[in-house]
Design an enzyme around this catalytic site. Structure first.
Site, PDB file in Angstrom:
ATOM      1  CG  PHE A  95      -2.792   5.509  13.541  1.00  0.00           C
ATOM      2  CD1 PHE A  95      -2.252   5.612  14.779  1.00  0.00           C
ATOM      3  CD2 PHE A  95      -2.754   6.764  12.903  1.00  0.00           C
ATOM      4  CE1 PHE A  95      -1.872   6.601  15.187  1.00  0.00           C
ATOM      5  CE2 PHE A  95      -1.941   7.929  13.321  1.00  0.00           C
ATOM      6  CZ  PHE A  95      -1.370   7.697  14.707  1.00  0.00           C
ATOM      7  N   PRO A 116      -2.930 -12.067  10.165  1.00  0.00           N
ATOM      8  CG  PRO A 116      -1.038 -12.407  11.198  1.00  0.00           C
ATOM      9  CD  PRO A 116      -1.289 -12.508  10.024  1.00  0.00           C
ATOM     10  CG  ASP A 158      -6.688  -5.717   6.182  1.00  0.00           C
ATOM     11  OD1 ASP A 158      -6.224  -5.639   7.050  1.00  0.00           O
ATOM     12  OD2 ASP A 158      -7.197  -4.572   5.600  1.00  0.00           O
ATOM     13  CG  ASN A 178      -0.474   0.016   2.501  1.00  0.00           C
ATOM     14  OD1 ASN A 178       0.662   0.559   2.892  1.00  0.00           O
ATOM     15  ND2 ASN A 178      -0.399  -1.126   3.110  1.00  0.00           N
ATOM     16  CE  LYS A 192      -8.770  -3.423  13.750  1.00  0.00           C
ATOM     17  NZ  LYS A 192      -7.521  -3.927  12.948  1.00  0.00           N
ATOM     18  CE  LYS A 239       9.427 -11.532 -14.093  1.00  0.00           C
ATOM     19  NZ  LYS A 239      10.266 -10.975 -15.247  1.00  0.00           N
ATOM     20  CE  LYS A 288     -11.294   0.192  10.436  1.00  0.00           C
ATOM     21  NZ  LYS A 288     -10.421   0.915   9.430  1.00  0.00           N
TER      22      LYS A 288
END
Ligand code: PMT
Length: 401
Positions: A323, A305, A279, A210, A341, A289, A337
């Site tokens: 965050f 996880p 995720d 990301n 969590k 490859k 969240k």
């Protein structure tokens, strides 16, 4: 001991009637152990003499940019480097306009431009001048440059008007200046921060990742260090350098990050999960490859996880801060969240704008805990990190009581 003890405070005095109050400000700063250098503009000297400030500060007063003798003693660049913080009190409408324009035609404005130290101003002017659009626009410009604005207060003015524009009282200015250096809130506390992206291999040359640059996480780690904590940083791949007093562990994938976090988590008091952990990972990483034989391929992904949840689920869990990276319904999603969590606090930030969030030097955030929240408007990541650390430290300390 005051947070101002041994701090170098450069006080700029501009030409307003409130200049007499700045004498009390210098005396209070000195009582708290700060070193004070005073820089006066020409018009300030119409209201109060340099000798007064010299007597109270114990240092010669600086007023001219082009004074060879003064430059030889302590030049403007030296003063700019010397300052741990600059406070302009009183700051007139004219001085605000000149700061907003980036002018550098006298000693004070030149020092302000040449210094990296935090800059605060305590505006002081007639209420109509304060509410004038020009001043308000200058104010917004100054705020957007992370200049701290202390006040102004409301009340009766020297000219007989009543309204907003009075300089804050010296005690209030001192309190705000102390908050600037309130860095030891986490003395003796052990903080672990995760930062950056994770990379999930597809084959030996490709991966899923990301846009996280690591900037927010590294800034949080640095702010924790400045708050007196001992800091370990578990970092995904990024090009940043951490302070050498931070214990840094490099990882690549989410599973590696999970292992590194749990290796030391029992020694940690506060866990701050800033990393943009992937995720999902590829179920079967190709050994060679992948060849482009067909027009489309399908990668089967399996869930990684959840590192933060696993930490917050520990019997002896550290104070756990997440965050939340959101593109819509910022507070609603972040609150979900926080609950799912089982976190103590969550920092919600938007990641759908190019000028903040991912890979920017700037960010804004809403911190949520219990039924409460606090908004932090856009600022540099390092300033935001330092504000966030103060809030996190406050809650961590309250939580322990
Ligand atoms: O690195 P920068 O370019 O400076 O950008 C900063 C940032 C946008 C990445 C940062 O401010 C941020 O928002 N970090 C959290 C990114 C994220 O993964 O958010 P999330 O809403 O998907 O996850 C919620 C929380 O769970 C996060 O604390 C995350 O670290 C944690 N998590 C998520 C998934 C997972 N498998 N394990 C986790 O620990």
């Amino acid at each position: 001991m005051s947070f101002l003890h041994n701090k170098n405070i450069l006080l700029g005095v501009t030409g307003g009637i409130a200049a007499y109050k700045s004498v009390v400000l210098v005396r209070r700063l000195k009582e708290l152990g700060a070193n004070v250098q005073v820089v006066m503009t020409e018009s300030a000297q119409e209201f109060i003499t340099p000798l007064t400030f010299q007597a109270i500060s114990g240092n010669p007063v600086h007023s001219s940019l082009l004074d060879v003798e003064a430059e030889a003693a302590m030049g403007h660049i030296e003063l700019a480097r010397w300052a741990d913080a600059i406070i302009i009190a009183p700051a007139t409408a004219n001085s605000m306009a000149r700061l907003a324009n980036g002018e550098a035609d006298d000693l004070l404005t030149t020092i302000c431009l040449a210094s990296n130290a935090p800059l605060a101003i305590a505006p002081s002017m007639n209420q109509a001048m304060w509410s004038n659009r020009a001043t308000q626009e200058n104010l917004q410009t100054l705020k957007s440059r992370d200049i701290e604005i202390y006040g102004p207060a409301s009340g009766e003015q020297a000219c007989g008007d009543v309204g907003e524009g009075r300089m804050l009282e010296p005690e209030d200015i001192v309190e705000k200046l102390e908050a600037l250096f309130n860095h030891q809130l986490l003395s003796g506390v052990r903080v672990m921060v995760t930062a950056g992206p994770t990379q999930e291999a597809i084959d030996p040359v490709r991966y899923i990742s990301n846009h996280s640059s690591g900037k927010m996480g590294y800034a949080i780690a640095q702010a924790a260090l400045e708050a007196g904590a001992s800091v370990s940083l578990i970092s995904g791949p990024c090009a940043l350098q951490a302070n050498n007093r931070i214990q840094l562990t490099h990882v690549v994938s989410a599973e590696e990050m999970m292992t590194a976090v749990h290796a030391d988590i029992n020694d940690i008091d506060i866990f701050i999960s800033v990393a943009a952990v992937a995720d999902y990972r590829v179920k079967q990483v190709a050994e060679q490859k992948l060849k482009k034989h067909s027009d489309s391929i399908t990668l089967e992904l399996v869930k990684n996880p959840d590192i933060l949840s696993s930490v917050a689920a520990l019997d002896d869990k550290p104070f756990s801060v997440g965050f939340a990276a959101e593109t819509e319904k910022l507070e609603e999603h972040a609150r979900q969240k926080l609950v799912s969590k089982k976190l103590d606090m969550i920092v919600a930030n938007r990641v759908d704008k190019s000028d903040s969030g991912f890979n920017s030097d700037y960010n804004s955030a809403t911190v949520i805990w219990g039924d409460d929240s606090q908004r932090f408007e856009k600022s540099t990541k390092s300033r935001l990190a330092s504000d966030l650390l103060q809030l996190i430290a406050k809650h961590y300390i309250n939580n322990k009581r």
